[in-house]
Write a protein that holds these residues in place. Sequence first.
Motif, mmCIF file in Angstrom:
data_model
loop_
_atom_site.group_PDB
_atom_site.id
_atom_site.type_symbol
_atom_site.label_atom_id
_atom_site.label_comp_id
_atom_site.label_asym_id
_atom_site.label_seq_id
_atom_site.Cartn_x
_atom_site.Cartn_y
_atom_site.Cartn_z
ATOM 1 N N LYS A 3 0.842 -1.191 0.000
ATOM 2 C CA LYS A 3 0.000 0.000 0.000
ATOM 3 C C LYS A 3 0.876 1.239 0.000
ATOM 4 N N LYS A 4 0.381 2.310 -0.590
ATOM 5 C CA LYS A 4 1.103 3.569 -0.550
ATOM 6 C C LYS A 4 1.013 4.132 0.865
ATOM 7 N N ILE A 5 1.736 5.192 1.149
ATOM 8 C CA ILE A 5 1.963 5.621 2.531
ATOM 9 C C ILE A 5 0.676 6.000 3.268
ATOM 10 N N ILE A 6 -0.230 6.723 2.644
ATOM 11 C CA ILE A 6 -1.440 7.173 3.355
ATOM 12 C C ILE A 6 -2.349 5.983 3.644
ATOM 13 N N LYS A 7 -2.524 5.116 2.637
ATOM 14 C CA LYS A 7 -3.365 3.944 2.867
ATOM 15 C C LYS A 7 -2.759 3.043 3.931
#
Length: 147
Positions: free
Chosen positions: A45-49
Amino acid sequence: MLRTTLIIAVVLSICLAVQCFTLRSYVKQASSISSTSLFAHHPQKKIIKRKMDRRPKKHRESDITRSNVNLNKCITKFASSLPEYTIISAEEYMKVREQALKFWEDGDSAAEWLEITEEDMVATFSENREPVPGVQKRPNLVKSGSC
């Protein structure tokens, strides 16, 4: 014998042609795929998710329905409260403000002046500090465009 050699040569040439054709079609398919795909086995997952997925969740009932413990309380009602947080009237505020401005302008007349001596001008250190013997060299800095 010649006939067998000729048949083997034809079969080999056909196999090479088929193999070359399949190789070209594979290269053609690979070039049509986007160059930004990562072909990852385990995409992350990317950082925010990821942060939202791993943040602390409210599972307990006390977390879900929290009550404000400071409701209807005033911190100035305590005897040990700091003076920065005490509520004063506007008249008291103006008196304190005038005293502060007067001190800022004139200082404290009751306080004694400090005399600065020659000893105060000399730097003293808590440990013996000897100067570095010789002349210190400048570090080799990388110039722009030299790398």
